[in-house]
Write a protein that holds these residues in place. Sequence first.
Motif, short mmCIF file in Angstrom:
data_model
loop_
_atom_site.label_atom_id
_atom_site.label_comp_id
_atom_site.label_asym_id
_atom_site.label_seq_id
_atom_site.Cartn_x
_atom_site.Cartn_y
_atom_site.Cartn_z
N GLN A 507 0.81 -1.21 0.00
CA GLN A 507 0.00 0.00 0.00
C GLN A 507 0.85 1.27 0.00
O GLN A 507 0.37 2.34 -0.37
CB GLN A 507 -0.94 0.01 1.22
CG GLN A 507 -1.83 -1.20 1.35
CD GLN A 507 -2.66 -1.44 0.10
OE1 GLN A 507 -3.27 -0.51 -0.45
NE2 GLN A 507 -2.68 -2.69 -0.37
N TYR A 508 2.12 1.16 0.40
CA TYR A 508 2.99 2.33 0.42
C TYR A 508 3.67 2.44 -0.94
O TYR A 508 4.76 1.88 -1.18
CB TYR A 508 4.03 2.19 1.54
CG TYR A 508 3.43 2.22 2.93
CD1 TYR A 508 2.91 3.40 3.46
CD2 TYR A 508 3.36 1.05 3.70
CE1 TYR A 508 2.34 3.42 4.73
CE2 TYR A 508 2.80 1.06 4.97
CZ TYR A 508 2.29 2.26 5.48
OH TYR A 508 1.73 2.28 6.73
N THR A 509 3.05 3.17 -1.86
CA THR A 509 3.56 3.27 -3.23
C THR A 509 4.94 3.93 -3.29
O THR A 509 5.73 3.62 -4.18
CB THR A 509 2.58 4.07 -4.10
OG1 THR A 509 2.35 5.35 -3.49
CG2 THR A 509 1.26 3.33 -4.22
N LYS A 510 5.21 4.81 -2.34
CA LYS A 510 6.50 5.50 -2.36
C LYS A 510 7.67 4.54 -2.07
O LYS A 510 8.83 4.89 -2.31
CB LYS A 510 6.51 6.63 -1.33
CG LYS A 510 6.36 6.17 0.11
CD LYS A 510 6.36 7.35 1.06
CE LYS A 510 6.22 6.89 2.52
NZ LYS A 510 6.21 8.05 3.46
N HIS A 512 7.76 1.40 -3.42
CA HIS A 512 7.85 0.40 -4.48
C HIS A 512 9.25 0.37 -5.11
O HIS A 512 9.73 -0.70 -5.49
CB HIS A 512 6.79 0.68 -5.55
CG HIS A 512 5.42 0.29 -5.11
ND1 HIS A 512 4.35 0.26 -5.98
CD2 HIS A 512 4.92 -0.09 -3.90
CE1 HIS A 512 3.26 -0.10 -5.33
NE2 HIS A 512 3.58 -0.31 -4.06
N LYS A 523 3.39 -8.01 -4.76
CA LYS A 523 2.03 -7.68 -5.16
C LYS A 523 1.06 -8.16 -4.09
O LYS A 523 1.33 -9.13 -3.39
CB LYS A 523 1.69 -8.34 -6.49
CG LYS A 523 2.60 -7.87 -7.63
CD LYS A 523 2.21 -8.55 -8.92
CE LYS A 523 3.11 -8.09 -10.06
NZ LYS A 523 2.75 -8.73 -11.33
#
Length: 525
Positions: A507-510, A512, A523
């Motif tokens: 959930q923490y896209t930063k 990735h 995923k």
Amino acid sequence: PVPRVPLPCTCSASLCSSNNELFQLYTYFHIAMRSVKHGRACSCRTVLKIHNLDMTTAVSYLSSTDVAMQMLGAAYIQHQCYHSNEAKTMVRSLKGISALVQLFSSENQEVQRYATGATRNLIYENMDNKTALIEAGGISKLIGALREPDDELRKNITGILWNLSSKDSLKERLARESLSELTERVLVPLSGGGDAGVIQQSASEADIFYNTTGCLRNLSSVNERTRQQMRETRGLVDSLVGYIENSLQEGKGEDKGVENCVCVLRNLSYQLYSEIPASVQMRLEGPTRAQDTRHNDPISCFTPQSKKAKDRNQDLSTFSEVARVPKGTDWLWHPQIVALYNRILQNTETNTATCEGAAGALQNITAGDSRWASVLCRVALEQERMLPVILDLLRNPTDAELRSLTGLLRNLSRHCKNKADMATKVVNILVNKLPSDGHQKEPSSEVVVNICGVLNNLVTGSSLAARDITYFDGLPKLVSIKTCHDNSPGKLKAARAASTVLSNMFQYTKLHKDYKQVSLSVKPS
């Protein structure tokens, strides 16, 4: 998480007497001299007859009106049953157990000692004899004899009760018939309570106390009904706490009696918030929460970080819900018990069972959605500063200790206010404890589930936890736990727990980019 389940004592009271000929000759000599003392002839022929005694004759002597013959029969049975299962079966078939039970209430204490010593050996690791003893009314006779001021006799009696308590099928009846007397006559006077606050036990009294607390440890593990009975027995919880406090004060935290007391408290704290009276539950939950519960609002909608939860959280210096000085059952959920368990963890280095018992008790009283569990978590973290203590214990724990310690951490991580701060202190240590994949046998699946639970609680509250899991190479481990396993129930549960952590990390896209740098594509499941 599920609280730590109650555990019985893993051992039982030892056998009574030695198994050599010296004991037999000494006993015969003692009885012969007693006969002379009381004016009864004891010829060489009589001594020879004694030496050639058989089991049938020995059992018949139990019903003799001659005290010396009663002692002789019981002593012979005690000696023969020390090392022979066949002898134990023979005594039962000859109706010797019921005859011994009748001698428990003899007016002669020596007869009582020999009869209880024989019985202690008869029932050791023999379920049929234990059942026969109870059916013959043995418990009530033993409890009656416990009132005699004779340490050797009381040691035998408490040893018998400890052995009886090792079988689940006997525990409820044993608790009903013995709990009050054991507490009043052994636990309270030998725990060092009262004004003195000092444990003053002779060597025999130490054995009596150890036998008794071993029995209580077994009884506390059986079911809710017996746990409730024990919680409500006047003086029981106070004596357990008092003995632990006094032992720690005297530098005896490794004492086996302390181990038993801690484990009884742990068992009595199992499912505590669902088993205590409704009036106490309402008091601990507070009026607002209790009203919400009655209206069937889901408790989980008030997360520990929500405004309503914060409004209900009070100053840790005062607790209007509990008495300033705990007494009786109140000890089980009082904030002061957290301090006591903390002292145990800090003062127990070699007795791993005591450490595991204290951690398990803390896990029990901090488990679940109840408001009071959250309050005690805050007491542990903010008032008692327990996190460094727990992390230090994680260095080289046994698997049993690791299960309780990680279970406790799982509860604390759920209710802590500053998850980012906690993450910086625990993530590295816990990631190092994770197996490389789901095929490893150690640590156990329960420990893996607990660790994933801690990590998930921190990840959902702070991106720092997700960052640190990545930095300390936790991603490959979580992925392998999720995908590589043998499909056993425990491994599947661990796989689901690892999957949940990975999903929330995603959930923490930063982050990735950081995930990709370790050559993984994380995923959601």
